[in-house]
Every structure is written in structure tokens, then in C-alpha cells.
Design a protein around this motif. Structure first.
Motif, PDB file in Angstrom:
ATOM      1  N   ALA A 345       0.828  -1.210   0.000  1.00  9.46           N
ATOM      2  CA  ALA A 345       0.000   0.000   0.000  1.00  9.46           C
ATOM      3  C   ALA A 345       0.857   1.252   0.000  1.00  9.46           C
ATOM      4  N   ILE A 346       1.933   1.241   0.761  1.00  3.98           N
ATOM      5  CA  ILE A 346       2.830   2.402   0.804  1.00  3.98           C
ATOM      6  C   ILE A 346       3.468   2.636  -0.559  1.00  3.98           C
ATOM      7  N   ARG A 347       3.876   1.554  -1.215  1.00  3.29           N
ATOM      8  CA  ARG A 347       4.497   1.694  -2.537  1.00  3.29           C
ATOM      9  C   ARG A 347       3.550   2.354  -3.538  1.00  3.29           C
ATOM     10  N   HIS A 348       2.268   2.128  -3.406  1.00  8.85           N
ATOM     11  CA  HIS A 348       1.295   2.662  -4.348  1.00  8.85           C
ATOM     12  C   HIS A 348       0.594   3.917  -3.831  1.00  8.85           C
ATOM     13  N   SER A 349       1.060   4.448  -2.705  1.00  5.05           N
ATOM     14  CA  SER A 349       0.418   5.619  -2.116  1.00  5.05           C
ATOM     15  C   SER A 349       0.970   6.903  -2.735  1.00  5.05           C
ATOM     16  N   HIS A 350       0.332   8.000  -2.383  1.00  2.00           N
ATOM     17  CA  HIS A 350       0.765   9.324  -2.824  1.00  2.00           C
ATOM     18  C   HIS A 350       0.700  10.268  -1.635  1.00  2.00           C
ATOM     19  N   GLY A 351       1.586  11.253  -1.626  1.00  2.00           N
ATOM     20  CA  GLY A 351       1.548  12.240  -0.564  1.00  2.00           C
ATOM     21  C   GLY A 351       2.292  11.797   0.684  1.00  2.00           C
ATOM     22  N   VAL A 352       2.102  12.583   1.750  1.00  2.00           N
ATOM     23  CA  VAL A 352       2.854  12.389   2.985  1.00  2.00           C
ATOM     24  C   VAL A 352       2.392  11.157   3.753  1.00  2.00           C
ATOM     25  N   SER A 353       1.078  10.943   3.845  1.00  2.00           N
ATOM     26  CA  SER A 353       0.551   9.868   4.670  1.00  2.00           C
ATOM     27  C   SER A 353      -0.231   8.861   3.838  1.00  2.00           C
ATOM     28  N   LEU A 354      -0.533   7.731   4.466  1.00  2.00           N
ATOM     29  CA  LEU A 354      -1.251   6.646   3.805  1.00  2.00           C
ATOM     30  C   LEU A 354      -2.719   6.696   4.181  1.00  2.00           C
ATOM     31  N   SER A 355      -3.601   6.698   3.181  1.00  2.00           N
ATOM     32  CA  SER A 355      -5.036   6.658   3.442  1.00  2.00           C
ATOM     33  C   SER A 355      -5.432   5.248   3.851  1.00  2.00           C
TER      34      SER A 355
END
Length: 475
Positions: A345-355
Motif C-alpha cells: 500500500a505504501i508503494r502505491h500511495s501518494h503524498g505524505v501519509s497513507l489513506s
């Protein structure tokens, strides 16, 4: 100021309760005491149950994920471990509101132990169920830890052989504040060491309020300066008095900071620009490897730095912690799957935090790492060994045999890759550079009076002296 969300290699998972919903900050909101609020009453009830040893009662109100991940027996083990590391539990302070990401709301309760003050951060979901239980450093506004015992006496003696100067360096739109120590004896310009700190809210002295308090970086700086080396140490972005946002950072941000600090050092008349060495501790070792190419430096020192990608470090440390607490094979397999899902999930996330949504909302690792997703995304798949292959200056790599955060084997992997590496093993040294005569788990967190491993200091000085004595051209 925003709180740095530590990677596990900075503050060990075995040293604290860290379950459930993510936290945004350890410091209280301006609203101060909320002792009459329902969440505060629930938080104090949970704490009272912990203090009384009523482990089943302490789990009342847990949400489903918390009940699955934190049984009464596990809670008992972790509470006892806290007291083994920080001294007897003495009581608590007033409950205060603490910032939390939507939809959570959090309560912070200061805990007083005989050797430390920590914060119990409890996060509640929209229905009032307890969704997160964390032990965190106390508010950055609290008094900074002060060295005690042998550490205080040693630093006081060493102050006579050095000059300490405050430093302010512009970098990435912010100002990094720190301290440059210069030898009193000998004629400059001096060889200089830039000390890159590990992950988390660790200040220029190596302290984190309520967690680390033996001033390991100040000790190291004084040791080296009294042996003739200038040392620059600093507070990272967002860690007062440095400015900037400590959450909105990536590996590239820290690399830029490092290069700006080297440039600043090289322009000082007291510093020999051809004898600047990068010394990175823990995550700082990874930053040193990433920043070194292209810099005019004389060498690199990795103190307990990772030798494999951060994704493997996180998994190996979490699994090791699970084994220490007696988790079954099924539990370990489940946690491994949760870690894999979190990293994906982190690898595919965007921005500062993880939704967080769906299964991730019930994943304790996803909730733990969500606030630091931006930094993690930039680091988790970077291979330190691959970076080391590009380091064409001498490199010293230390590996402590009692390091339970960057496990033994990392140093050897790094040394095999670096063209001019020297691997120094210290069988009884911990991740935080102290000597541990007993079991590693008993020495995870250094005590305020713990002096650095003397063998480490001797070995680093010997390597630096040999480096200066060898004819070379800066990279």
C-alpha cells in the motif's frame, strides 16, 4: 513543529506498546486538560487496570483489530517490559487531548516511571472503541533529557578540551540548527566529521524526550573532538530549533540537507575541506550512502546502518519482536501478511501519509506506518549494498552483536559491496552504541547514565587516524 514518525530502526518496537490506530503527534493540543471528557475517563480506566495488573479489564473497549493483536497476556508482558526498561511505574499526569488523523480522536496521559517519563497515547474511533495504544516520547516542549552519572561526569571533563559553537545552516527552504565542536589543542584546519542522526525525533545530542536520554551523539562528538577532530551534529528538519516540516520529508530531502551541511563545513576556515567524513547512525547510515557520490569527502562511517532494503529491515525486526513475545507460527504468518500488505500500500500511495480504508484500517502495521508513508515510500526499496558499490572512498562499517534493530548480517552485506570497506564487529554492542553484557533484549533502550562502548570509540579514532595518514585525493 511536527513530530517525526520514527522508523523501527530508530526506536525499537520491542521498547514500546505500538498497536492500532496511527498517531499524528505526541504533543497535546492547546486545549490542555480534558479529564472530564468521556475518552479521558476511558483512558484513565484502561491505565488504572494496567497499573493494578487487571489485564483482561484493560482490554475492555478494544476494537476488533486490537483484541486480535493485543491479548491480556501480551499486554501483561509489554507492561512489565516497560518497567524493566524504565523503572517502576510511579503514577500519571493529567489526561490531555492529542491531535489524531480523521476519524480518530486521541488522549495523551503522561506516565512517570522511576527512570523516565513517557506518554500513553490512546486513540479512539468514531464509535468510541479503543483503536490504538502507543507509548510515545513526551511532548517536545517538555524538558530535554539531561545526561546523568558517568555520562554527565565524562562530558564535563571533556568540555575542557573543546570549543562548542552554535550553527545555523540554510537547507531545503528551512534552517538546520546544530553544534560544531572544535579541538582546543592543535592547529587547524581540522579534519571534520558530519554526524547524521538516526530516524525519529532524535535531537542533535542523540536524545528523544521520554525515550533516549544518554546523549549518545554528544558523547561521540566530545570523544572525537578531544582526539583532534571537529564534529558537526544537528537537529533534523522540524525538530526545534530547526525549522521546516519533519513529516513532509523523503530520502532526497535528507540527502540535500547532508550536501548543504558538507558545503557549509568546507567553507569554514577551521575545517580542512579535503578531510570531511560522513558518519551516519542507523537511518543516517543509509542517508550517508545516498549522499556521498559527488561530494568531496574523505570517507564514510556507517554506525549500525542498514545493509539491506528497509522493507526487509521492517519485516525482520517485526518478526523478531513477535518471536520474543512468544507469538505462534500462525500469528507470525498473519503479521507477515499484514506487513506485506502495508508495504504494498505504501508503494502505491501518494503524498505524505497513507489513506486507510477497508482491510488496511484493520491492519495494525498499516496504521502504525501510515503517517510516515512519504518517507517510507522513498526508502523501503532502496538497497544500501547497491549504494555502497558507488562509494569509492574508505568506509568503516560497525556491526553490534546485540543490535536487535538492524540485525547482525547487515554489516557484512554492506562490507561485501563497498570497494574500500572495513567491517568492525562488536559482539556486545547494541544499536544505540552501548556495551551490553547480558541479553540483548534487556539493553534495547540505553539508560541516561550509559556510556558509549569504549571499544567503538577506540576503533573509530584508529580508523580516522589511519585515514588521515594515508595519501589520497578526495572523491
Amino acid at each position: 513543529m511536527k513530530r517525526h514518525h520514527a522508523l523501527l530502526i530508530g526506536l525499537s518496537m520491542t521498547s514500546a506498546l505500538m498497536f492500532g490506530a496511527p498517531t499524528r503527534a505526541a504533543q497535546p493540543a492547546p486545549a490542555s486538560s480534558i479529564a472530564a471528557a468521556p475518552d479521558a475517563r476511558a483512558a484513565l480506566a484502561t491505565l488504572d487496570a494496567l497499573a493494578a495488573g487487571r489485564w483482561a479489564a484493560a482490554t475492555h473497549g478494544f476494537d476488533a483489530a486490537m483484541r486480535q493483536g493485543l491479548s491480556p497476556e501480551k499486554l501483561r508482558q509489554l507492561w512489565q517490559q516497560l518497567q524493566q526498561q524504565n523503572g517502576a511505574y510511579l503514577g500519571h499526569g493529567a489526561a490531555v487531548a492529542a491531535p489524531a488523523p480523521t476519524p480518530y480522536h486521541s488522549v495523551l496521559v503522561p506516565l512517570r516511571f522511576s527512570r523516565a517519563t513517557l506518554g500513553l497515547l490512546l486513540s479512539y474511533d468514531a464509535r468510541g472503541a479503543l483503536a490504538g495504544l502507543h507509548i510515545v516520547p513526551v511532548a517536545p516542549s517538555a524538558a530535554a533529557p539531561q545526561p546523568t552519572g558517568a555520562v554527565a561526569a565524562r562530558l564535563a571533563r571533556q568540555a575542557a578540551c573543546l570549543h562548542a559553537q552554535p550553527v545555523a545552516v540554510d537547507s531545503t527552504g528551512a534552517v538546520l540548527h546544530g553544534t560544531l565542536t572544535l579541538p582546543r589543542s592543535g592547529a587547524g584546519p581540522f579534519a571534520a566529521v558530519l554526524l547524521l542522526p538516526g530516524s525519529g525525533p532524535v535531537d542533535e545530542n542523540g536524545n528523544a524526550p521520554g525515550a533516549l536520554g544518554n546523549s549518545m551523539y554528544q558523547q561521540l562528538a566530545y570523544d572525537l573532538t578531544c582526539q583532534g577532530y571537529a564534529v558537526l551534529r544537528y537537529n533534523k528538519l522540524g525538530l526545534a530549533p530547526s525549522t521546516g516540516n519533519g513529516n513532509d520529508v523523503t530520502l532526497a530531502t535528507y540527502v540535500r540537507n547532508t550536501r548543504d551541511l558538507v558545503t557549509w563545513l568546507a567553507r569554514r576556515s577551521a575545517i580542512n575541506p579535503h578531510e570531511i567524513i560522513l558518519m551516519g547512525h542507523s537511518e543516517g547510515g543509509l542517508i550517508a550512502l545516498a549522499a556521498a557520490p559527488g561530494l568531496k569527502i574523505a570517507g564514510v562511517i556507517s554506525l549500525e546502518g542498514p545493509g539491506e532494503p528497509m522493507a526487509r529491515i521492517i519485516e525482520s525486526q517485526a518478526i523478531a519482536e513477535a518471536k520474543l513475545r512468544g507469538a505462534s507460527r500462525a500469528q507470525i504468518a498473519r503479521e507477515r501478511a499484514q506487513i506485506d500488505a502495508t508495504l504494498a500500500a505504501i508503494r502505491h500511495s501518494h503524498g505524505v501519509s497513507l489513506s486507510l480504508g477497508g482491510a488496511l484500517a484493520r491492519n495494525p502495521f498499516a496504521r502504525l506506518f501510515a503517517p510516515a508513508a512519504g518517507l517510507l515510500r522513498s526508502e523501503i526499496d532502496v538497497d544500501p549494498a547497491q549504494l555502497a558499490r558507488a562509494i569509492h572512498v574508505p568506509m568503516l562499517i560497525t556491526q553490534g552483536g546485540k543490535d536487535v534493530q538492524v540485525l547482525p548480517g547487515n554489516g557484512q552485506r554492506l562490507a561485501r559491496a563497498a570497494p574500500q570497506a572495513t567491517l568492525a564487529r562488536f559482539p556486545d554492542m547494541t544499536h544505540d552504541l552501548i556495551h551490553c553484557a547480558g541479553k540483548a533484549i534487556a539493553c534495547v533502550m540505553p539508560q541516561p547514565g550509559d556510556v558509549l562502548d569504549a571499544h567503538l570509540v577506540t576503533r573509530v579514532v584508529r580508523w580516522l587516524d589511519a585515514l588521515r595518514a594515508t595519501p589520497r585525493h578526495a572523491a
